[in-house]
Design an enzyme around this catalytic site. Structure first.
Site, mmCIF file in Angstrom:
data_model
loop_
_atom_site.group_PDB
_atom_site.id
_atom_site.type_symbol
_atom_site.label_atom_id
_atom_site.label_comp_id
_atom_site.label_asym_id
_atom_site.label_seq_id
_atom_site.Cartn_x
_atom_site.Cartn_y
_atom_site.Cartn_z
ATOM 1 N N TYR A 145 -6.559 -1.103 1.580
ATOM 2 C CA TYR A 145 -7.385 -0.276 1.950
ATOM 3 C C TYR A 145 -8.882 -0.581 1.703
ATOM 4 O O TYR A 145 -9.813 -0.368 2.428
ATOM 5 C CB TYR A 145 -6.989 1.120 1.087
ATOM 6 C CG TYR A 145 -7.853 2.377 1.465
ATOM 7 C CD1 TYR A 145 -7.527 2.690 2.908
ATOM 8 C CD2 TYR A 145 -8.355 3.068 0.546
ATOM 9 C CE1 TYR A 145 -8.386 4.161 3.054
ATOM 10 C CE2 TYR A 145 -9.095 4.053 0.899
ATOM 11 C CZ TYR A 145 -9.120 4.676 1.977
ATOM 12 O OH TYR A 145 -9.748 5.851 2.347
ATOM 13 N N ARG A 186 -0.811 12.015 -3.650
ATOM 14 C CA ARG A 186 -2.171 12.076 -4.355
ATOM 15 C C ARG A 186 -2.136 13.124 -5.432
ATOM 16 O O ARG A 186 -1.247 13.908 -5.307
ATOM 17 C CB ARG A 186 -3.308 12.377 -3.377
ATOM 18 C CG ARG A 186 -3.899 11.153 -2.624
ATOM 19 C CD ARG A 186 -5.139 11.287 -1.731
ATOM 20 N NE ARG A 186 -4.616 11.833 -0.520
ATOM 21 C CZ ARG A 186 -5.499 11.629 0.690
ATOM 22 N NH1 ARG A 186 -6.518 11.194 0.417
ATOM 23 N NH2 ARG A 186 -4.996 12.318 1.688
#
Ligand code: UDP
Length: 310
Positions: A145, A186
């Site tokens: 990422y 998350r």
């Protein structure tokens, strides 16, 4: 304006499309639904100024007609999603960003890249300012990422320098709100889901690591202002209100009236120890700062998750 948005069916992408439409623009949304969901855009089914095209932006595509702005938001973005799709993540930031930049160049359109605070890695400068080059592990589990977005930033600057494309780069810090996936791993959906279910709240590490959470409509307002300004270098967008993950767990418990105990789990590798945006640049050039308090934003998010669960 007529605006092409990649990643339109994602959490932030769908809210950004809503804002563009509310401002009177016409939007062509692109998404391959790898991590986005068409239902995030269901409410636009009868909107004549909106069109959604299923498209993987790493593959060739063309858009007929004039385009005034190209917004590149497509990418897996939660640690769980990019761990599951590391190659797609790298390819969408590199090949995908290249195709979106080619589109902007062809159409003489302005271009906005949504980059990330992950460009700073596990930062040694605190709070993070845009001039900080970061502390990134290029081969760790988050590298797919971080390096994808760092490459995307470099490619964006190259198209600006070489081809004169009017580019903009946002570095987005932790953002939350309705349309986050309940199971994307998350911390906001994880803690809310656990608290609402009465299950243990899973704190990774000792919970002393910090984050700063921005409500999605505040973030989208900053993105919109950035798209319209003349700044070429990255601009941080996020909420500077910083807290430890333990404090955050406490706040979630209070807000949901939950009795959930805390369960400590191992800290994932390379988990940043601290994160808070310095938003001085955004304040100065965009006249922007977040307005929604964490309490108000979390209430709106809880309502959404309760509805979803039902
Ligand atoms: N975290 C946690 N429990 C969870 C999910 C996340 O303690 O169930 C922690 C995670 O280790 C990190 C912070 O919360 O320190 C934010 O994680 P998230 O995955 O939301 O995003 P990040 O900021 O790491 O990209």
């Amino acid at each position: 304006m007529r605006i092409v948005v990649s990643g339109a069916a994602g959490f932030i992408g769908s809210h950004f499309c809503d804002r563009l439409l509310a401002e009177g623009h016409t939007v062509v949304g692109l998404d391959n639904f790898l991590t986005g969901a068409a239902r995030n855009l269901m409410h636009l089914a009868d909107e004549p100024r909106f069109r959604l095209i299923q498209q993987d932006i790493t593959e060739p595509f063309s858009i007929a007609g004039a385009v005034d702005a190209v917004v590149n938001m497509a990418s897996p973005a939660s640690p769980k999603d990019y761990h599951e799709h590391p190659i797609e993540t790298l390819m969408v930031g590199s090949a995908g960003t290249g195709r979106m930049l080619d589109l902007a160049r062809e159409k003489r359109a302005r271009f906005l890249l949504t980059s990330t605070s992950e460009c700073y890695g596990d930062p040694e400068v605190h709070p993070q300012v845009e001039s900080y080059w970061g502390h990134v592990n290029p081969v760790g589990p988050r590298s797919c990422y971080d390096e994808s977005k760092r490459f995307a930033e470099a490619l964006t600057m190259a198209y600006h320098r070489k081809h004169g494309v009017a580019t903009h780069i946002a570095r987005i810090f932790n953002t939350y709100g309705p349309r986050m996936k309940l199971n994307d791993g998350r911390v906001v959906p994880a803690f809310l889901g656990e608290a609402l279910a009465g299950a243990p709240i899973t704190v990774f590490g000792d919970g002393s690591q910090t984050r700063s959470f921005c409500y999605v409509t505040d973030l989208v307002d900053g993105l919109y202002r950035l798209m319209l300004c003349d700044e070429r270098y990255p601009v941080n967008l996020g909420n500077p209100h910083e807290m430890t993950i333990l404090e955050f767990a406490e706040q979630i418990r209070r807000l949901t009236d939950s009795q959930s105990p805390t369960e400590f789990r191992p800290l994932p590798e390379d988990d940043p120890k601290q994160r808070r945006p310095d938003i001085g640049k955004a304040r100065a050039i965009l006249d922007w700062e977040p307005r929604v308090t964490l309490e108000d934003g979390l209430r709106l998010t809880v309502e959404y998750f309760r509805r979803e669960a039902a």
